[in-house]
Design an enzyme around this catalytic site. Structure first.
Site, PDB file in Angstrom:
ATOM      1  N   GLY A  50      -9.035  -0.064  -4.509  1.00 57.62           N
ATOM      2  CA  GLY A  50      -8.643  -1.339  -5.082  1.00 57.62           C
ATOM      3  C   GLY A  50      -7.277  -1.224  -5.729  1.00 57.62           C
ATOM      4  O   GLY A  50      -6.792  -0.124  -6.007  1.00 57.62           O
ATOM      5  N   CYS A  51      -6.651  -2.364  -5.988  1.00 54.56           N
ATOM      6  CA  CYS A  51      -5.303  -2.325  -6.557  1.00 54.56           C
ATOM      7  C   CYS A  51      -5.306  -1.695  -7.953  1.00 54.56           C
ATOM      8  O   CYS A  51      -4.584  -0.725  -8.209  1.00 54.56           O
ATOM      9  CB  CYS A  51      -4.686  -3.721  -6.571  1.00 54.56           C
ATOM     10  SG  CYS A  51      -5.663  -4.992  -7.396  1.00 54.56           S
ATOM     11  N   TYR A  52      -6.131  -2.219  -8.858  1.00 59.10           N
ATOM     12  CA  TYR A  52      -6.163  -1.650 -10.206  1.00 59.10           C
ATOM     13  C   TYR A  52      -6.633  -0.193 -10.213  1.00 59.10           C
ATOM     14  O   TYR A  52      -6.037   0.644 -10.916  1.00 59.10           O
ATOM     15  CB  TYR A  52      -7.054  -2.488 -11.120  1.00 59.10           C
ATOM     16  CG  TYR A  52      -6.575  -3.898 -11.372  1.00 59.10           C
ATOM     17  CD1 TYR A  52      -5.305  -4.156 -11.889  1.00 59.10           C
ATOM     18  CD2 TYR A  52      -7.401  -4.986 -11.119  1.00 59.10           C
ATOM     19  CE1 TYR A  52      -4.877  -5.447 -12.132  1.00 59.10           C
ATOM     20  CE2 TYR A  52      -6.987  -6.285 -11.361  1.00 59.10           C
ATOM     21  CZ  TYR A  52      -5.720  -6.514 -11.870  1.00 59.10           C
ATOM     22  OH  TYR A  52      -5.305  -7.800 -12.115  1.00 59.10           O
TER      23      TYR A  52
END
Length: 315
Positions: free
Chosen positions: A116-118
């Protein structure tokens, strides 16, 4: 020798469009797309997936699980950009620089789940420190991140850009129930014993992330300093082409972090800010949520799985 066939299931979403853009001019693979009238047809999707060498899933979680269920050809390999399989033990986590030798694990994997991005920023900062014994597994981790509104997907992009920046809220803090879907992923892959407290936000700009993790040195093992944390990260990522660690001396001149600084790239920049007098440290990550946080990471993993020499060497 025939070219490897790559099919993107969900190539009209934010991540799928970006991956298609990155791959469309490649001459070392054959990129397959379905006509608009067929791209949501389960039978045609299943046919395309089973005819591919590598299928890239850019779908909501439930649809990604459905797509995996379509597979009947045991030779098909998968990169899943959704969060459906990120904590599944039989899927390889697609962060090549996470631990030594992980790029080779990805290169030989049948099933790869894109980070995921985070979590890309959080795991990138925390995993090496935890692995080195500098950050206890039971440390009470708090994470704050601000992303461009594209992190909300195509619907968020359309909503913001149709309304215009003048009427947009400058900052939208969300996930207030402290149950963001990325939390289990961060906990698992950062090696934490407890759920981190994660507070995300969207800013009134299209893309780019600044993610920070405050650290109290008094809660770390005796003798651990901010300099030691920095040295650990610098050593871990030495030679990694896509991850850079800001020299500690340079951080003293930095007065702010620009979330858009690495937009358009597949790079991740990590920094360690130290206040030795008060025993406090701020770990920070800057990257493009559509690059290293999504499509760029997927293409990096694809290249590893295809054996592209530059990707293997870079990781």
């Amino acid at each position: 020798m025939s070219l490897p066939i790559v099919y993107i299931d969900g190539d009209q979403g934010t991540t799928g469009l970006q991956i298609h853009e990155r791959l469309r001019d490649r001459t070392d693979l054959r990129l397959v797309t379905l006509p608009d009238a067929e791209r949501k047809d389960p039978a045609r999707r299943a046919e395309a997936i089973n005819a591919s060498d590598i299928a890239i899933l850019c779908l909501p979680d439930a649809a990604a699980r459905e797509a995996v269920g379509f597979i009947r050809n045991p030779a098909v390999r998968v990169i899943d950009a959704s969060s459906a399989h990120r904590t599944e033990p039989d899927w390889v986590y697609g962060f090549p620089e996470m631990v030594d030798g992980h790029a080779q694990t990805i290169a030989h994997a049948r099933r790869v789940t894109n980070p995921g991005c985070y979590p890309t920023g959080a795991v990138g900062l925390l995993r090496p420190l935890q692995q080195a014994g500098l950050l206890p597994r039971d440390y009470p981790v708090c994470i704050h991140a601000v992303s461009g509104y594209s992190g909300g997907g195509r619907a968020a992009v359309d909503a913001f850009e149709s309304n215009g920046a003048a009427r947009a809220q400058p900052l939208q803090v969300y996930g207030l129930a402290l149950a963001h879907k990325h939390v289990p992923e961060i906990q698992l892959h950062a090696g934490l014993a407890h759920r981190p407290l994660f507070v995300p936000a969207y800013g009134a700009y299209r893309q780019g992330i600044v993610l920070t993790v405050p650290i109290e040195l008094r809660l770390l093992p005796a003798g651990v300093t901010g300099e030691a944390l920095h040295a650990c990260l610098a050593h871990h990522y030495a030679g990694a082409r896509r991850v850079e660690v800001t020299p500690l001396a340079d951080t003293r001149a930095i007065t702010h972090l620009d979330p858009q600084a690495l937009n358009g790239s597949n790079d991740l920049r990590l920094s360690v800010f130290v206040n030795a007098e008060h025993g406090q440290v701020l770990l920070a990550a800057v990257f493009d949520n559509l690059g290293k946080g999504a499509s760029g990471a997927a293409v990096q993993n694809l290249d590893l799985m295809l054996g592209v020499a530059s990707a293997v060497k870079a990781a």
